[in-house]
Scaffold this motif. Structure first.
Motif: not given
Length: 784
Positions: A72-73, A75-77, A89, A91
């Protein structure tokens, strides 16, 4: 009781034969997997377990981040070390299939209490997947032809250089798993066409989803499968199997592909995907027309058919035009245009043409990567076309399209290699089957009575329909019979010898192919780009580890927030190994940012300093191969920097200014003044004019360009040398701040204006152990 016993024995023998056959297939596939895995380990054996090239370093860095912080982190890194000051971005700009695959293997191994670092999984992932690719090739070719051809195809793909070039140990790139996903998807599609099963269609969609998550080449699948359906419609091979399979695959596959963040709504909003949507609509329209046909006469249906087709075509055309004009459907991208017009990218998108793997393929490359397979490939195509069916139409279309795209771009040789292995395997298998089978037994000898005369037992009818007595011909004599039997025996011997010769030739060609694959893999495709090797006169090997030396220096000796400007080729490596912030990297998503870096490199030092101040540059890194003769340095790439910069800043940068009046690009004294004073030239050749490599060449002799440089004695005003590696391959410069530049320039002016005095002459020099000499005073004996 004899009949049941014989039946049981026959069933037992058949079961034993099937078991032996399955064992042979399993053994061959296992050996193919082992051979493919082992042949990709040359780089690890000769050097060490290390990530190669450029893109793999970002993939490894992203995988490491995902393993440490979770999916999850990941994909939002937001990566603040890339594209400073913009950032990236991650992810939403990557295909996560490669990272997820490695992370899943790492998780499973640690669950089983097998501790292994994620770096080792990344290094050996591509060799591991080569075995899965061989297995998928076996099943694909078996569905197209037979098992023997499938085994040959599996063995070919395991060691062919065209595939090994992208799947050696350490080549942690998307293509390492994408070729397996590609061939497995095609195998499942063939099963779908042959069975018409929804199960196989959904399995195809799932494999396609994995392919979409792994590589941008999934567009090849979503265009080739609709093309197959369209051609089958034109050939009159429509069936309910085709309708069920394609509609299920398209709907499920499109929905699944849209779950990848980087893909998003592209399957319904980009022109590259519109062909699949068009074929989907056409197939449904065709099915509706067939349904309506059952309620109409032939003449009525003919009129209705042409009317309906015209209306549908007009509606589809107007819809596409409107959606494109309104901005709902994106037009064809520049990368797509570059596949049809090889000169388009050089004019409009020079950054695409600047990549070596985007250049057109030469004939030598085909022979180098495919060897004898490229010669037997046409024979396999001919054998398939002679016995065409629905699934074989697909492989012919695959071969035709892959040949074209592989000729346009070197990188797409990877998509051609599997189908060449398939057709070459079919050609070899067909040839060996014909020449290895036993000759039919000779006919039994006739009795003496029948040998003297040949009696025609076929009744002959007269014109009236009455039967005539059989005709007896006594033309053949016993002596002729004996001579005919002798000639037949000699022909059989000649045929047997010819078969043996052909079989030996085929085996010899396959052996040559194996030797070639081993040599190419060992010498051409197993050298990591970050570790170079050279050989001395005595044959000993010398390792040149300048890249890692420079990146280690950056990591240890610069501030953690320091920014490094270099050409985009080295961005991933600087971030991965040096752990420093970069301005451009191999993602190449922002052409204007890259052009600004190219403008700085192409300008003089003062103009470049203004750009570097605006960007906030702390260090500048360049690659220089003039000392060791490394041809991949920045001087040889410099013209691409100029072209990309000229595309965004045509008023400041002109490519013609960097050539001589005769149109030559030279770094010697005859070179252009603009080139000899630009920042890239100064950073590469700073202090190089003081270096004499050997007694046969003058100081400042460039071994890569084989010339003596034209501008030697110059000083840097706005930068200072921070670090140069052992072989001068990587050079790092620190950008001076405004205060340092002012002090330095004032000091230089003061030193130039200051006149020498007697006191200054008596002062000690700056060189160590320098002797003091008082000029104009002759030493006397008393003075001594």
């Amino acid at each position: 009781m004899a009949a049941p016993d014989s039946l049981i024995k026959s069933k037992t023998s058949l079961n034993n034969y099937a078991g032996v056959q399955s064992l042979i297939v399993f053994a061959v596939l296992a050996l193919a997997w082992l051979a493919g895995f082992s042949s990709r380990l040359f780089a690890v054996i000769r050097f060490e377990s290390i990530i190669h090239e450029f893109d793999p370093w970002f993939n490894y860095r992203a995988t490491h981040h995902m393993v440490e912080n979770g999916f999850y982190n990941f994909l939002n890194w937001f990566d603040e070390r890339a594209w400073y000051p913009l950032g990236r971005i991650v992810g939403g700009t990557v295909y996560p299939g490669l990272m997820v695959t490695s992370g899943l293997i790492h998780h499973v191994l640690h669950t089983l209490n097998i501790p292994i670092h994620i770096r080792d999984i990344c290094v050996f992932l591509a060799p591991l997947f080569s075995g899965l690719t061989a297995i998928s090739m076996y099943f694909f070719t078996k569905e197209i032809w037979n098992k023997s051809a499938g085994l040959l195809a599996a063995c070919f793909i395991a060691i062919v250089p065209g595939y090994i070039s992208r799947s050696v140990a350490g080549s942690y790139d998307n293509e390492g798993i994408a070729i397996f996903a590609l061939m497995f998807t095609y195998y499942l599609w063939i099963k779908t066409v042959k069975t018409g099963s929804i199960f196989w269609a959904i399995a195809t969609a799932l494999a396609y989803f994995y392919m979409v998550s792994a590589w941008g080449g999934y567009v090849f699948i979503i265009n080739l499968i609709p093309l197959h359906v369209f051609v089958l419609l034109l050939m009159g091979r429509y069936s309910s199997r085709l309708y069920t399979g394609f509609c299920t695959f398209y709907i499920v596959g499109t929905l699944l592909s849209m779950q990848i963040p980087f893909v998003g709504f592209q399957p319904i909003r980009t022109s590259e995907h519109m062909a699949a949507a068009g074929v989907f609509a056409l197939l449904n329209a065709y099915a509706v027309l067939l349904y309506i046909q059952s309620f109409m006469t032939k003449s009525e249906f003919k009129s209705f058919f042409f009317f309906a087709i015209s209306i549908c075509a007009g509606i589809v055309f107007m819809a596409v035009v409107y959606l494109t004009y309104a901005g709902y459907v994106a037009p064809w991208s520049g990368r797509f245009y570059s596949l049809w017009d090889t000169g388009y990218a050089k004019i409009h998108i020079p950054i695409i043409s600047s990549v070596s793997e985007h250049q057109p393929t030469t004939w030598v490359s085909f022979l180098f990567d495919l060897h004898v397979l490229s010669c037997t490939f046409p024979a396999g195509v001919w054998f398939v076309i002679k016995n065409i069916n629905d699934e074989r139409v697909f492989v012919v279309l695959y071969a035709s399209s892959a040949i074209y795209f592989a000729g346009v771009m070197v990188r797409l040789m990877l998509t051609l290699t599997p189908i060449v292995c398939v057709f070459a395997a079919i050609a070899f298998s067909h040839t060996l089957e014909n020449y290895l089978k036993d000759d039919p037994p000779p006919p039994k000898k006739q009795s003496n009575a029948s040998s003297d005369t040949q009696i025609s037992t076929t009744p002959l009818l007269s014109k009236e329909g009455r039967s005539k007595p059989p005709k007896i011909s006594a033309d053949s004599k016993p002596t002729k019979k004996k001579s005919d039997s002798k000639s037949a025996g000699s022909d059989g011997a000649v045929t047997g010898s010819l078969k043996s010769i052909i079989v030996m030739i085929v085996i010899f060609l396959i052996m040559l192919f194996c030797v070639h694959c081993t040599w190419v893999t060992s010498n051409a495709y197993s050298s990591p780009s970050i570790v170079l090797a050279s050989y001395n006169h005595d044959g000993s090997r010398m390792i040149l580890d300048d890249f890692r030396e420079a990146y280690y220096w950056l990591r240890q000796n610069t501030d953690d927030e320091a920014t490094v400007m270099s050409w985009w080729d080295y961005g991933y490596q600087i971030a991965g190994m040096g752990n420093k912030t970069t301005f451009v990297d191999n993602n190449t998503w922002n052409n204007s940012h890259i052009a600004l870096v190219g403008k700085a490199m192409s300008s003089n030092e003062t103009a470049a300093y203004d750009i570097m101040k605006m960007l906030g540059v702390d260090y500048v890194l360049v690659i220089f191969g003039g000392v060791i003769g490394y041809s991949g340095d920045d001087i040889n790439k410099f013209l691409w920097m100029v072209r990309i910069a000229e595309g965004e800043h045509p008023q400041d940068i002109k490519e013609s200014d960097y050539f001589t009046p005769n149109g030559e690009f030279r770094v010697d004294s005859a070179g252009s003044k603009t080139l000899l004073n630009c920042l890239m030239y100064k950073l590469c050749y700073y202090r190089f004019g003081e270096l004499q490599l050997d007694h046969r060449t003058p100081p400042g002799y460039d071994r890569t360009r084989n010339v003596e440089i034209g501008h030697k004695n110059f000083k840097l005003q706005h930068l200072e040398e921070a670090y140069t590696t052992e072989h001068w391959l990587v050079r790092i410069y620190k950008v001076l701040k405004d205060g340092n530049v002012t002090k330095k320039s004032k000091l230089n002016k003061r030193l130039r204006k200051k006149t020498p005095s007697k006191t200054s002459r008596n002062k000690k020099g700056t060189l160590a152990n320098q002797k003091n000499v008082v000029r104009g005073i002759k030493k006397t004996k008393s003075a001594r």
